[in-house]
Motif scaffolding. Structure first.
Motif, mmCIF file in Angstrom:
data_model
loop_
_atom_site.group_PDB
_atom_site.id
_atom_site.type_symbol
_atom_site.label_atom_id
_atom_site.label_comp_id
_atom_site.label_asym_id
_atom_site.label_seq_id
_atom_site.Cartn_x
_atom_site.Cartn_y
_atom_site.Cartn_z
ATOM 1 N N VAL A 46 0.857 -1.193 0.000
ATOM 2 C CA VAL A 46 0.000 0.000 0.000
ATOM 3 C C VAL A 46 0.886 1.234 0.000
ATOM 4 O O VAL A 46 1.695 1.441 0.906
ATOM 5 N N GLY A 47 0.771 2.045 -1.041
ATOM 6 C CA GLY A 47 1.554 3.272 -1.142
ATOM 7 C C GLY A 47 0.787 4.453 -0.577
ATOM 8 O O GLY A 47 -0.420 4.379 -0.317
ATOM 9 N N VAL A 48 1.491 5.572 -0.404
ATOM 10 C CA VAL A 48 0.841 6.757 0.137
ATOM 11 C C VAL A 48 -0.281 7.232 -0.784
ATOM 12 O O VAL A 48 -1.311 7.736 -0.328
ATOM 13 N N GLY A 49 -0.101 7.041 -2.097
ATOM 14 C CA GLY A 49 -1.171 7.408 -3.030
ATOM 15 C C GLY A 49 -2.416 6.579 -2.831
ATOM 16 O O GLY A 49 -3.542 7.083 -2.918
ATOM 17 N N LEU A 95 -9.041 0.804 7.539
ATOM 18 C CA LEU A 95 -7.820 0.718 8.337
ATOM 19 C C LEU A 95 -7.488 -0.726 8.700
ATOM 20 O O LEU A 95 -6.324 -1.131 8.671
ATOM 21 N N ASP A 96 -8.502 -1.502 9.023
ATOM 22 C CA ASP A 96 -8.258 -2.920 9.328
ATOM 23 C C ASP A 96 -7.673 -3.639 8.115
ATOM 24 O O ASP A 96 -6.823 -4.522 8.243
ATOM 25 N N GLY A 97 -8.119 -3.246 6.912
ATOM 26 C CA GLY A 97 -7.603 -3.855 5.692
ATOM 27 C C GLY A 97 -6.194 -3.406 5.334
ATOM 28 O O GLY A 97 -5.519 -4.068 4.541
ATOM 29 N N LEU A 98 -5.749 -2.299 5.920
ATOM 30 C CA LEU A 98 -4.406 -1.795 5.645
ATOM 31 C C LEU A 98 -3.343 -2.430 6.533
ATOM 32 O O LEU A 98 -2.143 -2.299 6.273
ATOM 33 N N ALA A 118 -0.773 -4.942 8.328
ATOM 34 C CA ALA A 118 0.054 -6.097 7.986
ATOM 35 C C ALA A 118 -0.055 -7.117 9.131
ATOM 36 O O ALA A 118 -0.244 -6.721 10.281
ATOM 37 N N PRO A 119 0.003 -8.406 8.816
ATOM 38 C CA PRO A 119 0.244 -8.986 7.488
ATOM 39 C C PRO A 119 -1.017 -8.951 6.633
ATOM 40 O O PRO A 119 -2.135 -8.997 7.136
ATOM 41 N N ALA A 120 -0.811 -8.851 5.319
ATOM 42 C CA ALA A 120 -1.920 -8.736 4.393
ATOM 43 C C ALA A 120 -2.556 -10.097 4.135
ATOM 44 O O ALA A 120 -1.847 -11.089 3.943
ATOM 45 N N PRO A 121 -3.889 -10.162 4.122
ATOM 46 C CA PRO A 121 -4.547 -11.438 3.855
ATOM 47 C C PRO A 121 -4.662 -11.775 2.378
ATOM 48 O O PRO A 121 -5.094 -12.864 2.008
#
Length: 212
Positions: free
Chosen positions: A151-154, A187-190, A192-195
């Motif tokens: 996930v980037g800042v953009g 926010l929960d989706g952001l 780590a670790p990514a699912p």
């Protein structure tokens, strides 16, 4: 004597309060009804006369400009406060996200793109400060390992802008009560670790500045 540029006179306390009330009222009405809301409605909501509004703001364009600067300055302040006061990087990012929503950050996009000079130096400087403050929060969360690396800042900016960009019209006001709920889902989706693996590449701030 040296040629010193004259500074604009400081407003009296009551005049300053009126100016801030107009900016606050304009921000609230722009969010609900869009930038073309009648100026007399803004004056009425602010509790001032039309003459007072025009004494502070020569026209609609200048009022929109000042509302945009006010929102950006307030959001920058929230970012700095979150970074300084939250020892946990993801908590700081979360705090900033919800604070930016309360400032109606998403409503800035149509105001800036449709009604403001893109080369305005003061607005450009505010954009740079806001981008830097946001980048610092995202980078800190990346460094701590709490924000998923893809996930980037953009991506972050696009997400909070879309989730906090209410549609003009009174019928859409009711969605406000769900904004913070949906931001928390984001926010929960952001975290780590990514699912899952995200498709494509992460968005950058440079991507967002490119014309469509």
């Amino acid at each position: 004597m040296p040629d010193v540029a004259a500074k604009p006179p400081r407003l009296r306390a009551d005049a300053h309060r009126n100016r801030e009330r107009i900016i606050t009222a304009a921000r609230e009405l722009f969010v609900v009804f869009g930038a073309e809301v009648p100026l007399d409605e803004i004056a009425k909501r602010a509790g001032v006369g039309n003459a007072t509004l025009y004494r502070h703001f020569a026209d609609r364009r200048e009022l929109i400009r000042q509302v945009s600067l006010s929102v950006m300055d307030r959001v920058i302040g929230h970012a700095i406060a979150a970074a300084e006061e939250e020892p946990d990087a993801f908590a700081a990012l979360s705090r900033f996200t919800h604070a930016a929503a309360d400032e109606r950050i998403g409503a800035l996009c149509p105001l800036l793109s449709e009604h403001i000079d893109a080369d305005d130096p003061e607005l450009e400087a505010a954009k740079v400060r806001l981008e830097q403050a946001t980048t610092d929060l995202v980078s800190r969360a990346h460094t701590s390992g709490q924000l998923r690396p893809d996930v980037g800042v953009g991506d972050f900016v696009v997400a909070i802008t879309q989730l906090t960009r209410p549609l003009p019209g009174a019928a859409c006001v009711a969605v406000d009560e769900f904004t913070h709920r949906h931001l928390q889902i984001l926010l929960d989706g952001l975290r780590a670790p990514a699912p899952s693996v995200l498709p494509g590449r992460s968005a950058t701030l440079a991507d967002l500045r490119r014309p469509a």
